[in-house]
Design an enzyme around this catalytic site. Sequence first.
Site, PDB file in Angstrom:
ATOM      1  CG  HIS A 144       5.290 -41.453  34.782  1.00 45.43           C
ATOM      2  ND1 HIS A 144       5.326 -42.468  35.711  1.00 45.43           N
ATOM      3  CD2 HIS A 144       6.515 -40.869  34.826  1.00 45.43           C
ATOM      4  CE1 HIS A 144       6.518 -42.492  36.281  1.00 45.43           C
ATOM      5  NE2 HIS A 144       7.251 -41.525  35.775  1.00 45.43           N
ATOM      6  CG  HIS A 201       2.860 -51.797  37.681  1.00 45.72           C
ATOM      7  ND1 HIS A 201       4.158 -51.977  37.293  1.00 45.72           N
ATOM      8  CD2 HIS A 201       2.802 -50.568  38.250  1.00 45.72           C
ATOM      9  CE1 HIS A 201       4.860 -50.907  37.621  1.00 45.72           C
ATOM     10  NE2 HIS A 201       4.064 -50.030  38.194  1.00 45.72           N
ATOM     11  CG  ASP A 215      -1.479 -44.396  40.568  1.00 45.57           C
ATOM     12  OD1 ASP A 215      -1.046 -43.630  41.442  1.00 45.57           O
ATOM     13  OD2 ASP A 215      -0.943 -44.552  39.466  1.00 45.57           O
TER      14      ASP A 215
HETATM   15  N1  ACO Z   1      -8.339 -53.344  33.305  1.00 44.42           N
HETATM   16  C1  ACO Z   1      -8.746 -54.321  32.459  1.00 44.42           C
HETATM   17  N2  ACO Z   1      -7.929 -55.037  31.672  1.00 44.42           N
HETATM   18  C2  ACO Z   1      -6.609 -54.751  31.743  1.00 44.42           C
HETATM   19  C3  ACO Z   1      -6.110 -53.767  32.607  1.00 44.42           C
HETATM   20  C4  ACO Z   1      -7.017 -53.054  33.412  1.00 44.42           C
HETATM   21  N3  ACO Z   1      -6.601 -52.100  34.246  1.00 44.42           N
HETATM   22  N4  ACO Z   1      -4.762 -53.698  32.475  1.00 44.42           N
HETATM   23  C5  ACO Z   1      -4.440 -54.624  31.559  1.00 44.42           C
HETATM   24  N5  ACO Z   1      -5.581 -55.270  31.111  1.00 44.42           N
HETATM   25  C6  ACO Z   1      -5.628 -56.379  30.178  1.00 44.42           C
HETATM   26  C7  ACO Z   1      -5.410 -55.923  28.751  1.00 44.42           C
HETATM   27  O1  ACO Z   1      -6.633 -55.595  28.110  1.00 44.42           O
HETATM   28  C8  ACO Z   1      -4.749 -57.125  28.149  1.00 44.42           C
HETATM   29  O2  ACO Z   1      -5.752 -58.089  27.924  1.00 44.42           O
HETATM   30  P1  ACO Z   1      -5.692 -59.020  26.588  1.00 44.42           P
HETATM   31  O3  ACO Z   1      -4.471 -59.857  26.788  1.00 44.42           O
HETATM   32  O4  ACO Z   1      -6.974 -59.777  26.607  1.00 44.42           O
HETATM   33  O5  ACO Z   1      -5.558 -58.075  25.430  1.00 44.42           O
HETATM   34  C9  ACO Z   1      -3.872 -57.659  29.275  1.00 44.42           C
HETATM   35  O6  ACO Z   1      -4.532 -57.242  30.485  1.00 44.42           O
HETATM   36  C10 ACO Z   1      -2.439 -57.127  29.249  1.00 44.42           C
HETATM   37  O7  ACO Z   1      -2.501 -55.691  29.221  1.00 44.42           O
HETATM   38  P2  ACO Z   1      -1.359 -54.749  28.639  1.00 44.42           P
HETATM   39  O8  ACO Z   1      -1.963 -53.437  28.280  1.00 44.42           O
HETATM   40  O9  ACO Z   1      -0.609 -55.484  27.573  1.00 44.42           O
HETATM   41  O10 ACO Z   1      -0.398 -54.609  29.887  1.00 44.42           O
HETATM   42  P3  ACO Z   1       0.731 -53.501  30.078  1.00 44.42           P
HETATM   43  O11 ACO Z   1       1.734 -54.117  30.965  1.00 44.42           O
HETATM   44  O12 ACO Z   1       1.199 -52.972  28.764  1.00 44.42           O
HETATM   45  O13 ACO Z   1      -0.055 -52.313  30.786  1.00 44.42           O
HETATM   46  C11 ACO Z   1      -0.840 -50.796  32.392  1.00 44.42           C
HETATM   47  C12 ACO Z   1       0.162 -51.919  32.091  1.00 44.42           C
HETATM   48  C13 ACO Z   1      -0.667 -49.633  31.382  1.00 44.42           C
HETATM   49  C14 ACO Z   1      -0.531 -50.246  33.793  1.00 44.42           C
HETATM   50  C15 ACO Z   1      -2.274 -51.382  32.328  1.00 44.42           C
HETATM   51  O14 ACO Z   1      -2.427 -52.449  33.236  1.00 44.42           O
HETATM   52  C16 ACO Z   1      -3.335 -50.311  32.568  1.00 44.42           C
HETATM   53  O15 ACO Z   1      -3.722 -49.605  31.617  1.00 44.42           O
HETATM   54  N6  ACO Z   1      -3.832 -50.165  33.847  1.00 44.42           N
HETATM   55  C17 ACO Z   1      -4.791 -49.137  34.177  1.00 44.42           C
HETATM   56  C18 ACO Z   1      -4.081 -47.773  34.334  1.00 44.42           C
HETATM   57  C19 ACO Z   1      -3.295 -47.694  35.619  1.00 44.42           C
HETATM   58  O16 ACO Z   1      -3.771 -48.043  36.691  1.00 44.42           O
HETATM   59  N7  ACO Z   1      -2.060 -47.175  35.508  1.00 44.42           N
HETATM   60  C20 ACO Z   1      -1.194 -46.954  36.687  1.00 44.42           C
HETATM   61  C21 ACO Z   1       0.021 -47.807  36.648  1.00 44.42           C
HETATM   62  S1  ACO Z   1       1.006 -47.537  38.124  1.00 44.42           S
HETATM   63  C22 ACO Z   1       1.916 -46.138  37.810  1.00 44.42           C
HETATM   64  O17 ACO Z   1       2.201 -45.790  36.693  1.00 44.42           O
HETATM   65  C23 ACO Z   1       2.386 -45.284  38.947  1.00 44.42           C
END
Ligand code: ACO
Length: 436
Positions: free
Chosen positions: A274, A313, A369
């Site tokens: 988070h 996100h 972030d």
């Molecule tokens: N880098 C590379 N690939 C990514 C990223 C990333 N940052 N985020 C998602 N993907 C890819 C996944 O591997 C997946 O690919 P696939 O379909 O080939 O398997 C696809 O994009 C969908 O990803 P999910 O994990 O299903 O997306 P979800 O909506 O569940 O996740 C999240 C969102 C957790 C924010 C994710 O994008 C992530 O881990 N980002 C990096 C961490 C981050 O920056 N978090 C801050 C969020 S803002 C906040 O909380 C204040």
Amino acid sequence: MTDVQASTAPSLTVRDNRTGQEYELPITDGTIKAADLGKIRADDDEPGLAVYDPGFVNTASCRSAVTYIDGDKGILEYRGYPIEQLAEKSTFLEVAYLLIYGQLPDKTQYDEWVHHITYHTFVHENVRSFMQGFRYDAHPMGMLMASVGALSTFYPESRDISDMHNREIQIIRMIAKMPTLGAWAFRHAQGKPYIYPDNDLSYTANFLSMLFKMSEQKYDADERLVKALDVLFILHADHEQNCSTNAVRSVGSSQVDPYSAVAAGIAALFGPLHGGANEAVLRMLRRIGSLENVPAFIDGVKAGNERLMGFGHRVYKNYDPRAKIIKKATEDVFEVTGVNPLLKIAQELEKIALEDDYFVSRRLYPNVDFYSGLIYEALQFPPEMFTVLFAIGRTPGWLSQWLELTEDKEQKIARPKQIYTGDRSLTFTPREERWA
Ligand code: ACO
């Protein structure tokens, strides 16, 4: 729910193939009522149909008029006002007023609000004593969480949440005292004396003073840094039903005092999924180290070895509107502090990612972030403090959501269902027999 009949009101027809019976469920605001599903039963002895939704990914838990998000279009509005306009033209305290009261203050209301917040920044001396009792290396989020929870013991009348005036005074106290507690948690880790609030200063300038003042008579922060931090607080002020807000609402639904409910929100925010992603961005940028390492890093991300932190996100499938504003604030801060060499790496990562099909096809854009950690570092905050800053900004949001909850007649104590997967009806054998 009624058996199917011709109807013009929006509805969903459900056929239960176990019984062959059809049901018409009213659709209101794009939702059906889970309680309506509960009336669908295969037979009278069985529980009604429920939805299984870990993480509440498709469950609305409340009606709310606080914050609107359209993730596809990259829109974020507080009480109907676009975040871009608030960040550019408002102040954090004005935004806090807007969130709490639902409308912008007139001049008298604003002056009174700022006055009240300013004159509640001090905390009881015993708060200072117990904060000093934490270990020298205590995490500032742990200190903040404990101190905010402990405030409920200093204001026992806060338990009377039915009284609007009482609710209001606790809200003022909490918004006012959060920077004091956050700054003291920061000073504690450094072994520096805690600095008392300076009520001549603005909310954010006073926070900087409590963080960084040493022997000078008055701490005089650069206005550009004050503005940048104020903007960051505005950007973090609310984000509808995220994990910590849901925690505040869930705990608050037991009608506990607001300090305890907000302490629960701080606990939720503490988690790395988070509030902790900006710290991960900084670590990633340091590891990449230089511009020539960027392409290999991106290849590694595309190969699935790791994630590009600060990208993607759950809600925003477009540029996070807060990230755009932070990018601009980053430039303003670096004008004062000098450019963080990691900025160039961040910009190069963004440039490549926004053109690369891997990121474009998955709709991965910079989130809030991606740049905020760079600003915090330039302002001399250690990574453990990043989430404390987030908590100070989010406090008016948590409180406005809590206030809305207390006034919402449809709300009940939070109590989700479960799907039981354990054993049933076993016979207990006493220890002597089991171990014989
Ligand atoms: N880098 C590379 N690939 C990514 C990223 C990333 N940052 N985020 C998602 N993907 C890819 C996944 O591997 C997946 O690919 P696939 O379909 O080939 O398997 C696809 O994009 C969908 O990803 P999910 O994990 O299903 O997306 P979800 O909506 O569940 O996740 C999240 C969102 C957790 C924010 C994710 O994008 C992530 O881990 N980002 C990096 C961490 C981050 O920056 N978090 C801050 C969020 S803002 C906040 O909380 C204040």
